[in-house]
Structures are given as structure tokens and as C-alpha cells.
Enzyme design. Structure first.
Site, mmCIF file in Angstrom:
data_model
loop_
_atom_site.group_PDB
_atom_site.id
_atom_site.type_symbol
_atom_site.label_atom_id
_atom_site.label_comp_id
_atom_site.label_asym_id
_atom_site.label_seq_id
_atom_site.Cartn_x
_atom_site.Cartn_y
_atom_site.Cartn_z
ATOM 1 N N GLU A 59 0.897 -1.047 0.238
ATOM 2 C CA GLU A 59 0.082 -0.144 0.092
ATOM 3 C C GLU A 59 0.762 1.115 -0.018
ATOM 4 O O GLU A 59 0.755 2.096 0.818
ATOM 5 C CB GLU A 59 -1.024 -0.155 1.155
ATOM 6 C CG GLU A 59 -1.945 -1.195 1.068
ATOM 7 C CD GLU A 59 -3.025 -1.128 2.206
ATOM 8 O OE1 GLU A 59 -2.780 -0.604 3.254
ATOM 9 O OE2 GLU A 59 -3.885 -1.802 1.921
ATOM 10 N N GLU A 112 -5.302 -8.324 -1.040
ATOM 11 C CA GLU A 112 -6.174 -8.477 0.129
ATOM 12 C C GLU A 112 -7.645 -8.020 -0.073
ATOM 13 O O GLU A 112 -7.862 -7.020 -1.060
ATOM 14 C CB GLU A 112 -5.334 -7.115 0.719
ATOM 15 C CG GLU A 112 -4.157 -7.306 1.656
ATOM 16 C CD GLU A 112 -3.727 -6.109 2.574
ATOM 17 O OE1 GLU A 112 -4.718 -5.386 3.288
ATOM 18 O OE2 GLU A 112 -2.585 -5.809 2.549
HETATM 19 C C1 BG6 Z 1 -4.320 -3.137 4.675
HETATM 20 C C2 BG6 Z 1 -3.273 -3.422 5.232
HETATM 21 O O1 BG6 Z 1 -4.610 -1.615 4.807
HETATM 22 O O2 BG6 Z 1 -5.813 -3.337 5.522
HETATM 23 C C3 BG6 Z 1 -3.214 -4.423 6.281
HETATM 24 O O3 BG6 Z 1 -2.251 -3.514 4.319
HETATM 25 C C4 BG6 Z 1 -4.265 -4.400 7.316
HETATM 26 O O4 BG6 Z 1 -1.908 -4.349 6.909
HETATM 27 C C5 BG6 Z 1 -5.455 -4.152 6.202
HETATM 28 O O5 BG6 Z 1 -4.515 -5.058 8.193
HETATM 29 C C6 BG6 Z 1 -6.958 -4.373 7.239
HETATM 30 O O6 BG6 Z 1 -6.927 -3.124 7.943
HETATM 31 P P1 BG6 Z 1 -7.135 -3.180 9.489
HETATM 32 O O7 BG6 Z 1 -7.061 -1.989 10.115
HETATM 33 O O8 BG6 Z 1 -8.521 -3.788 9.677
HETATM 34 O O9 BG6 Z 1 -6.130 -4.105 10.031
#
Ligand code: BG6
Length: 476
Positions: A179, A372
Site C-alpha cells: 500500500e 487483500e
Molecule cells: C490494509 C493493510 O490496509 O488493510 C493491512 O495492508 C491491514 O496491513 C488491512 O491489516 C486491514 O486493516 P485493519 O485496520 O482492519 O487491520
């Protein structure tokens, strides 16, 4: 029809959110270690005191996380049982170079990841490796000001030389920065950047971003030189913007927001600063210092594929009252009245994934990789640790369906899909454990209590079936 035969199904984690073992194996301290759970998690943004070390008032979840440092064999075995074709993980930079600026790496750290990659290979799992997932050794933060310093490019280059040579033949898929656009939104947590009184914050951020972009091009160059089989991707926190109304000003606001994020991968994928960014920087008085050869490097070493995270679409408006109401996301977005939201206010929009995929594919015409996607939710396990997470199955199946449409109906070239937090881990945004994404439940709470025992949720068997049918059978 459907996904390609060699489609890479799997799951994703990040070192700082799952490994723990923060002071084991010769590892040095990193920015991601010293961010506590709770309201002081983003100290620099909040303008609060700088936190460069631990104190007694706070709880630091990354110290132990889910202790994958000692459980990785068991965890990979479970991933293999689900039929993973790929496992996305990140390297802890300070495990390999504890201070960051040494010339020689820490053998114990290198060996740790080598063993993991070999274990993956044993099960036919292709590792997908993020070189840096928000982390920066604290020594580099304190001595050089992290990515604001050009010297970081050299230290990162050193890291790349070491890992590409050491893991040749074991790892083929690499992501340079997780990111990368997060440097604008969470500078300390995302890249170790902090600001001093009198700093021109925008100037510092874009200079640091330039250093990351050059480092990313150098990484791509070395990866290809060391092994032509290597495939290198950029990684964007994605989610297309919708205008709140058809008012042209709202449409334009959305375009502006998108460009702020696209800027990074425009450079990584097309190899040059886009005209809109140069104009915007000139307007804001931002002068990015480039060194001789930077432009040529960026142009010559563009990425092979575009990877991204997708959790939600976003909404842009010019209405000042609406701008007040943000949706609980780090990408402050107006609430979309047509969408439901998770318990953390993240809005759920499967069609938005198809839209985002099309936007990215139309723009770059390079293969995409969704690295993701997932639902952070509170899970309530029974006495055996079993969770009936139909809500997660529902979220994921709708997103897989949308991505299948993007492939089948729109012709998007998609390499693979790794769900976020395939095993429960620490939330990056809040530091909580109770915001769970996994197919595998981990017995640990927000304060660090629990046995760390792993158990399968209902979604475990569901995802196993999805992978076995190459995304044909999404039924619950
Ligand atoms: C992304 C990141 O922004 O979102 C992860 O690459 C992160 O590291 C994921 O865990 C989900 O966000 P959160 O705040 O729910 O953990």
C-alpha cells in the site's frame, strides 16, 4: 470460462501483524513495534508525543502478535489443508538487517524466512513476498528520519540484493511496498516518517515517496537481473471513488482523490511522473529533489503486475456538511447511503471490486493480483474455538463472484486472490485482535490474553471448497 487454471488462490499476512518474537533471533526494533493499541496508535498524525520506544502505559500488540514466529509450521500446514496455491507474507526488514544500515545481514533472520519458503514449497504453495509491509527499522527512523532520507534507497537496495540472491528459486512473486499510497495517510505507521516543528509536511511526504519509488524501480531491476523468472508487482490500497451526486464538482472531486492514489502506481507501472502530478506539485510548491539517473531508472524498470488491496469503494463530495461525516476508514470517505457497513464502519461493496478491477485494468493493461480483501468482524467461538462465520462467507463469496464477473464478462487478466488475514492477526488500523479476518481462529484477546491455540472456523471448509473448484462453487 472462469479463472485461469493456474489461478493463485491463497491468503495474506504481514510480519508485524502476526510474527511477534520482536526481540528474538537478533531482530532489531521497527516502527511497527512501538505503535500501541488505542488512541495513541497514530501519535505523529495526532500531533502527540513521539513514541520511539515502549512505555508502561500502553500495550504493544506487535511484540507477540499471534506468535507465528513459533507457530509457522502449524499455520502453513493449515493453509495447505485449505489447498492454498500461494501464501502472501512480508519480511521483517529488521529481522534481516536489525539496524537497517549494516552491510552484512543477520543470518538467523534470513534462515527464518528460508525455512518458511521451503515449508511452503513442500506443500506446493508459491510464496508471494512483500518486501516491506509498513515496517522500517527504528534505527533508520531515528538516525536518518526514515524515507525522508535518500540514504534509505541504498539500504533498501542492499536488502534487495541479499534477499533476491538468497531466495532465488524459492520465491518468484515479489511486492516492493505494501500500500505505497499509505505514506500519505499514515506516515509513521506506514513508512516510519515523522515530522518536526516547521516541516513542510507535504514536501517531506512526496520526497519520501520519491525515494520509495526509486527504491522500488531498483528492486525491480535487481529482481529481474538475479532471476528473469522473478515477477515484481506494485501494491495499491485501492477502491474506486464514486461521486456523491452527478454534480460535476463531485465527479471532479472523485477524480482528484483517485489521482492522489494512482500517482504512485502510475510511476511504478508507466515509469514516469504523470502530468497531473507535476502540475499539482508545482501548484502546492512541492519540489521533489531527483538525482541524476532517477528518471531513466523509473522508466526502465516498471513493474510486471499490479497488485492491490480492496475493502470498499469510496465516495467523493464537495458538500462541506457531508465531508464532516467520515466512514471510519483511514481513507476518510463519505458514507454511501446504498451500502451496508461492517462493525468497524467499512462499507461493503462487491460490485465496487469489479469496478475497481476494471478501472485498474483499463488504466494499465497489466495483469492484476488481488492481494487483500476480507471482512474484519467480531467472532464468537464455541468451547472448541469453532466460529459459525456465515457473515464472512457471505462477504467473501460476493467478492469472489464480482471478481469472476470482471474476469469472465470484462476480460480482466487476474493472476490470483489472497484474502487478508487468512489467520486472525493484529489489526493494522486499530491494534485490536478482536477485529478478525481469518479462516483460522486464534485464541488471543486485545490485551494479549489467551492460549494462542488455532482452530478452524466454518469459513475454513468453505474456502477449501472454493479453491478445490477453482471458484466455481461458492455456496455456503
Ligand atoms: C490494509 C493493510 O490496509 O488493510 C493491512 O495492508 C491491514 O496491513 C488491512 O491489516 C486491514 O486493516 P485493519 O485496520 O482492519 O487491520
Amino acid at each position: 470460462m472462469g479463472f485461469r487454471k493456474d489461478f493463485l488462490w491463497g491468503g495474506a499476512t504481514a510480519a508485524n501483524q502476526c510474527e511477534g518474537g520482536y526481540n528474538e533471533g537478533g531482530r532489531g526494533l521497527a516502527n511497527v513495534d512501538v505503535v500501541p493499541i488505542g488512541e495513541d496508535r497514530f501519535p505523529v498524525i495526532a500531533g502527540k508525543k513521539k513514541m520511539f520506544d515502549f512505555d508502561d502505559e500502553h500495550f504493544y500488540p506487535a511484540k507477540e502478535a499471534i506468535d507465528m514466529y513459533h507457530h509457522w509450521k502449524e499455520d502453513i500446514k493449515l493453509f495447505a489443508e485449505m489447498g492454498f496455491k500461494t501464501y502472501r507474507l512480508s519480511l521483517g526488514w529488521s529481522r534481516i538487517f536489525p539496524q537497517g544500515d549494516e552491510t552484512e545481514p543477520n543470518e538467523e533472520g534470513l534462515k527464518f524466512y528460508e525455512d518458511i519458503f521451503k515449508e511452503c514449497k513442500k506443500y506446493g504453495i508459491e510464496p508471494l513476498v512483500t518486501i516491506t509491509h509498513f515496517d522500517c527499522p527504528m534505527h533508520l527512523v531515528e538516525k536518518y528520519g526514515a524515507w525522508r532520507s535518500r540514504e534509505l534507497v541504498g539500504f533498501y537496495e542492499n536488502l534487495c540484493n541479499v534477499i533476491f540472491n538468497r531466495y532465488k528459486g524459492l520465491v518468484k512473486y515479489w511486492l516492493t511496498f505494501n500500500e505505497i499510497n499509505m505514506i500519505l495517510h499514515a506516515p509513521f505507521m506506514g513508512a516510519g516518517l515523522y515530522f518536526e516543528e516547521g516541516d513542510n509536511v507535504e514536501q517531506v511526504k512526496y520526497q519520501a515517496a520519491h525515494h520509495e519509488l526509486v527504491a522500488s524501480a531498483i528492486a525491480t531491476k535487481i529482481a529481474h537481473e538475479v532471476d528473469p523468472e522473478n515477477q515484481v508487482g506494485c501494491m495499491l490500497a485501492a477502491g474506486s471513488y464514486y461521486p456523491y451526486t452527478p454534480k460535476p464538482e463531485d465527479v471532479w472531486a472523485g477524480r482528484q482523490e483517485e489521482r492522489e492514489n494512482y500517482f504512485f502506481i502510475d510511476v511504478q507501472s508507466r515509469g514516469e511522473y504523470p502530468a497531473y502530478a507535476l502540475k499539482e506539485m508545482a501548484r502546492k510548491g512541492i519540489k521533489v529533489k531527483m538525482e541524476e539517473g532517477d528518471k531513466e531508472l523509473l522508466k526502465a524498470h516498471t513493474v510486471d503486475f499490479i497488485s492491490f488491496s480492496y475493502y470498499s469503494s469510496r465516495v467523493a463530495t464537495t458538500d462541506p456538511e457531508l465531508l464532516e461525516q467520515t466512514a471510519g476508514n483511514i481513507f476518510a470517505s463519505v458514507k454511501n447511503p446504498y451500502l451496508e457497513a461492517s462493525e468497524w464502519g467499512w462499507q461493503i461493496d462487491p460490485l465496487g471490486l469489479r469496478i475497481t478491477m476494471n478501472d485498474l485494468y483499463d488504466r494499465y493493461q497489466k495483469p492484476l493480483f488481488i492481494v487483500e480483501n476480507g471482512l474484519g468482524a467480531v467472532d464468537t467461538p464455541d468451547e472448541n474455538g469453532y466460529v459459525e462465520d456465515d457473515y464472512r462467507i457471505d462477504y467473501l463469496s460476493k467478492h469472489v463472484e464480482a471478481m469472476r464477473d470482471a474476469v469472465d464478462q470484462d476480460g480482466v487478466d487476474l493472476l490470483g486472490y489472497t484474502t487478508w488475514g487468512c489467520i486472525d492477526l493484529v489489526s493494522a488500523g486499530t491494534g485490536e485482535m478482536k477485529k478478525r479476518y481469518g479462516f483460522i481462529y486464534v485464541d488471543r484477546d486485545n490485551q494479549g490474553n489467551g492460549t494462542l491455540k488455532r482452530s478452524k472456523k466454518k469459513s475454513f471448509d468453505w474456502y477449501k471448497k472454493v479453491i478445490a473448484t477453482n471458484g466455481e462453487d461458492l455456496s455456503n
